[in-house]
Design an enzyme around this catalytic site. Structure first.
Site, PDB file in Angstrom:
ATOM      1  N   ASN A 128      -7.072   4.963   5.930  1.00  0.00           N
ATOM      2  CA  ASN A 128      -7.275   3.947   4.902  1.00  0.00           C
ATOM      3  C   ASN A 128      -7.529   2.557   5.458  1.00  0.00           C
ATOM      4  O   ASN A 128      -7.580   1.581   4.706  1.00  0.00           O
ATOM      5  CB  ASN A 128      -6.071   3.918   3.958  1.00  0.00           C
ATOM      6  CG  ASN A 128      -5.974   5.183   3.135  1.00  0.00           C
ATOM      7  OD1 ASN A 128      -6.976   5.814   2.843  1.00  0.00           O
ATOM      8  ND2 ASN A 128      -4.760   5.562   2.766  1.00  0.00           N
ATOM      9  N   HIS A 143       0.853  -1.182   0.000  1.00  0.00           N
ATOM     10  CA  HIS A 143       0.000   0.000   0.000  1.00  0.00           C
ATOM     11  C   HIS A 143       0.890   1.233   0.000  1.00  0.00           C
ATOM     12  O   HIS A 143       1.792   1.357   0.819  1.00  0.00           O
ATOM     13  CB  HIS A 143      -0.899  -0.020   1.234  1.00  0.00           C
ATOM     14  CG  HIS A 143      -2.063   0.922   1.175  1.00  0.00           C
ATOM     15  ND1 HIS A 143      -1.910   2.293   1.160  1.00  0.00           N
ATOM     16  CD2 HIS A 143      -3.402   0.686   1.116  1.00  0.00           C
ATOM     17  CE1 HIS A 143      -3.107   2.855   1.108  1.00  0.00           C
ATOM     18  NE2 HIS A 143      -4.028   1.907   1.073  1.00  0.00           N
ATOM     19  N   ALA A 144       0.629   2.153  -0.923  1.00  0.00           N
ATOM     20  CA  ALA A 144       1.521   3.314  -1.061  1.00  0.00           C
ATOM     21  C   ALA A 144       1.327   4.345   0.037  1.00  0.00           C
ATOM     22  O   ALA A 144       2.209   5.177   0.262  1.00  0.00           O
ATOM     23  CB  ALA A 144       1.307   3.970  -2.421  1.00  0.00           C
ATOM     24  N   ASP A 145       0.190   4.306   0.736  1.00  0.00           N
ATOM     25  CA  ASP A 145      -0.085   5.321   1.754  1.00  0.00           C
ATOM     26  C   ASP A 145      -0.887   4.704   2.896  1.00  0.00           C
ATOM     27  O   ASP A 145      -2.016   5.103   3.170  1.00  0.00           O
ATOM     28  CB  ASP A 145      -0.843   6.500   1.134  1.00  0.00           C
ATOM     29  CG  ASP A 145      -1.000   7.667   2.100  1.00  0.00           C
ATOM     30  OD1 ASP A 145      -0.209   7.756   3.062  1.00  0.00           O
ATOM     31  OD2 ASP A 145      -1.919   8.486   1.910  1.00  0.00           O
ATOM     32  N   LEU A 146      -0.299   3.722   3.551  1.00  0.00           N
ATOM     33  CA  LEU A 146      -1.000   3.042   4.634  1.00  0.00           C
ATOM     34  C   LEU A 146      -1.071   3.965   5.848  1.00  0.00           C
ATOM     35  O   LEU A 146      -0.057   4.293   6.452  1.00  0.00           O
ATOM     36  CB  LEU A 146      -0.273   1.743   4.992  1.00  0.00           C
ATOM     37  CG  LEU A 146      -1.002   0.837   5.976  1.00  0.00           C
ATOM     38  CD1 LEU A 146      -2.333   0.367   5.411  1.00  0.00           C
ATOM     39  CD2 LEU A 146      -0.124  -0.365   6.344  1.00  0.00           C
TER      40      LEU A 146
END
Length: 255
Positions: free
Chosen positions: A177, A170-173
């Site tokens: 989110n 995941h690029a922006d955990l």
């Protein structure tokens, strides 16, 4: 990535949409336009995020439509335009494909319905339509309301381990989110823009570090009991104790 026969691409003037005909047999380009849904009076605004998501209740279905928007300094130059590198490399198509395969693999993610882009010269804008997950709130909202039970932190660690075991980065955990259901063990992960599939590596640790950083930033102005060392240790212990057989998903098209 291979897809089933239910997946269709519909081209239209200036763009195209990718959709699952088994979920949206009558899909039309308007499905990816907030104004089209607003004209039917079925749109409400999401309460979290950068204000780019619309909640849709129509024809007995609950959907989320997200318009891709840039963040950071580059947003001052262009808020929603991206450099064109081909249809399959658009942000919307790539996220749709990733969601499609994760959902088929049984991972707790939103069901993808449609994705599209509109091209103008060397740039494009993009949108994604997914099924809304009912009866959930973000981990961020839960923490703001009250301390989160240890059992929930355990469930989050177990959930994240399953994603990492499938090679999902995941690029922006962050706390916004991760979604929590009414039951203590119900956990979902959303917003896989720029997500990727990778071989096992240190990226999984970086994912967890990013999540911890977001939790500490979120709770900095709240009481110390909202996010404790015991909470994070429970998440890590559960993550490490979750025994799974590593089964990486097929790779997405390379950048």
């Amino acid at each position: 990535m291979a897809v089933g026969p239910e997946i269709r691409i519909q081209e239209f003037t200036g763009g195209a949409m990718l959709y699952d005909s088994s979920r949206a047999g009558n899909a039309a380009p308007g499905w990816l336009e907030r104004s089209w849904w607003s004209g039917r009076g079925v749109v409400s605004e999401a309460t979290e995020g950068r204000g780019s998501a619309a909640l849709i209740e129509a024809d007995g279905r609950s959907l989320v439509l997200r318009h891709y928007r840039r963040g950071g300094l580059i947003a001052r130059v262009s808020s929603d335009r991206y450099w064109w590198r081909g249809a399959e490399r658009t942000r919307s198509f790539r996220e749709w494909h990733l969601l499609y395969h994760m959902h088929r693999a049984g991972l707790p993610v939103p069901m993808p319905i449609a994705a599209g882009y509109r091209r103008a010269g060397h740039t494009y804008s993009a949108d994604l339509l997914v099924q809304r997950i009912a009866g959930v709130r973000s981990l961020a909202a839960a923490i703001r309301a009250a301390p989160v039970p240890l059992g929930t932190w355990m469930a989050i660690g177990r959930c994240l381990r399953h994603f990492h075991g499938r090679g999902v980065c995941h690029a922006d955990l962050n706390a916004h989110n991760i979604l929590l259901g009414a039951a203590e063990g119900d956990v979902w992960v959303i917003d896989f823009d720029r997500g990727s599939l990778r071989a096992p590596g240190w990226w999984s640790d970086a994912n967890l570090v990013r999540l911890e950083r977001s939790l500490r930033k979120l709770t900095a102005g709240l009481g110390a009991e909202r996010f404790t060392a015991a909470d994070w240790q429970m998440l890590l212990d559960s993550y490490l104790a979750t025994g799974i057989q590593l089964q990486q998903l097929p790779a997405l098209q390379a950048d």
